[in-house]
Scaffold this motif. Structure first.
Motif, PDB file in Angstrom:
ATOM      1  N   ARG A  91       0.859  -1.182   0.000  1.00 51.10           N
ATOM      2  CA  ARG A  91       0.000   0.000   0.000  1.00 51.10           C
ATOM      3  C   ARG A  91       0.895   1.233   0.000  1.00 51.10           C
ATOM      4  NH1 ARG A  91      -2.166  -3.743   3.449  1.00 51.10           N
ATOM      5  NH2 ARG A  91      -4.287  -4.457   2.990  1.00 51.10           N
ATOM      6  N   ALA A  93       0.251   4.282   0.055  1.00 51.85           N
ATOM      7  CA  ALA A  93      -0.128   5.325   1.011  1.00 51.85           C
ATOM      8  C   ALA A  93       0.545   5.107   2.359  1.00 51.85           C
ATOM      9  CB  ALA A  93      -1.645   5.351   1.182  1.00 51.85           C
ATOM     10  N   ILE A  97       2.454   8.674   3.112  1.00 51.27           N
ATOM     11  CA  ILE A  97       1.997   9.585   4.169  1.00 51.27           C
ATOM     12  C   ILE A  97       3.074   9.800   5.238  1.00 51.27           C
ATOM     13  CG2 ILE A  97       0.305   9.897   6.025  1.00 51.27           C
ATOM     14  CD1 ILE A  97      -1.746   8.500   4.200  1.00 51.27           C
TER      15      ILE A  97
END
Length: 382
Positions: A91, A93, A97
């Motif tokens: 993932r 993200a 992030i």
């Protein structure tokens, strides 16, 4: 040339050599995604160490910001590559992030906040946690580490310790020099060694994966993906030895498709190949984990069923025979494929696979003689 220049030259040189080596590995040895990702990681590392040198010699905050961004990207790509190699869900993200937050924190520490503690803490702490996650992702499931994986895991773990030590030493910074000496000492003594070690062991992992893939190709049939005759012979040596050592049963099944030549001649080799793949997949799905399936040549397959008597093996093959008759394959216009099976037990006089094959072949011949599409056990055919 002073010590920092030598240190940065060594780190830049290591990143350059790794970028070249991994680029060659990606171009010529399978073009795996994780190798390309690691190549990008070390390519960013080259730019990052150049920016580090610019920041050190020019005393420019902008160069240090570029250095921090480079460290974040390089470390993230290394971790993503480990995740890709492990085959675990990725993932982006989950990486993007935290990387964005670390970049923001580092920019604030160098710019408006002008905090030396934050400058020294954020990047090592982020990279340390990231590499700890990478090391955990490298841990294999259901098997042991290969030697290259083990040394890479150790190198990553050492890298984690060094990064967290740097982060910890940064919290001791209280003035222009106080605390900086410990940070510089840890960095200058351990960082080059660990960086080089991680780079070298990453190459070893790539080389080990290549060697393992070559061994797999040597032992497996490219069409059906089961063992080839060489792989079956090697597996049989171990299976027979274990059966004798632990006084366990062992059964060999030799089987082939009935009318395979007619299928090839009437509908082409593509249909024949599909039939072989479908038959092989059916055999693999019917046996247990640890049992052995191999293609002996043409449409003939051999199976070694561990801890099984011939009668139990025959029961398993009966299910295969029934399922085969209802198997529908793309590109195979013929419905209701048929197969014959010969089964033989391991007996006291067997010394190698060929001894069992001779009896299983005799049983298979008896099945063909009796009308095909059936199973014959050697004791019944003898």
């Amino acid at each position: 040339m002073n010590a920092p220049a030598i240190l940065l030259s060594l780190l830049f040189g290591t990143a350059t050599v790794m970028t070249v080596a991994l680029t060659v590995a990606w171009l010529h040895f399978g073009r795996q995604r994780h190798v390309l990702t690691w190549t990008a990681s070390y390519a960013v590392g080259m730019l990052q160490w150049m920016a580090n040198a610019g920041g050190f010699f020019l005393k420019s905050p902008g160069w240090f910001i570029l250095t921090g961004v480079g460290l974040i990207i390089s470390g993230s790509l290394l971790a993503i590559g480990v995740r890709q190699r492990s085959g675990k869900p990725l993932r982006l993200a989950a990486f993007a992030i935290p990387a964005a937050l670390a970049t923001l924190g580092m920019a604030l520490a160098i710019g408006p906040l002008a905090s030396q503690i934050m400058q020294g803490f954020i990047i090592p702490a982020y990279v340390g946690v990231l590499l700890a996650v990478s090391a955990a992702s490298l841990w294999p499931k259901g098997r042991r580490f290969t030697p290259p994986e083990l040394v890479f895991f150790i190198a990553l773990s050492a890298f984690v310790v060094v990064q967290l030590a740097l982060a910890g030493s940064a919290t001791l910074i209280r003035g222009p020099e106080l605390g900086k000496d410990l940070y510089r000492l840890i960095f200058s003594i351990f960082m080059p060694t660990i960086y080089v070690a991680t780079a070298v062991t990453a190459v070893l992992v790539v080389a080990g994966d290549l060697a393992q893939e070559l061994r797999r190709q040597m032992r497996h049939d490219p069409l059906t993906q089961v063992l080839n005759r060489r792989g079956l012979d090697e597996a049989a040596v171990q299976a027979i030895a274990q059966a004798r050592r632990h006084k366990r049963r062992l059964a060999l099944v030799v089987c082939d498709l009935d009318g395979f030549k007619a299928l090839n001649d009437g509908h082409g080799h593509i249909a024949g190949d599909q039939a072989l793949r479908g038959f092989a997949q059916l055999l693999v799905s019917a046996v247990r984990r640890g049992d052995v399936v191999g293609r002996m040549g043409g449409d003939e397959f051999g199976l070694l069923l561990l801890d099984s008597a011939a009668s139990a093996a025959a029961d398993v093959m009966e299910r295969v025979r029934i399922e085969l008759a209802h198997l529908v394959l793309p590109g195979v216009p013929v419905t209701g494929l048929r197969a014959s099976f010969g089964v033989a037990d391991l007996i006291a006089t067997d010394r190698q696979l060929e001894d069992m094959v001779a009896r299983a072949d005799a049983a298979l011949y008896a099945a063909k003689k009796d009308g095909k599409d059936r199973i014959s056990i050697w004791s019944d055919a003898a």
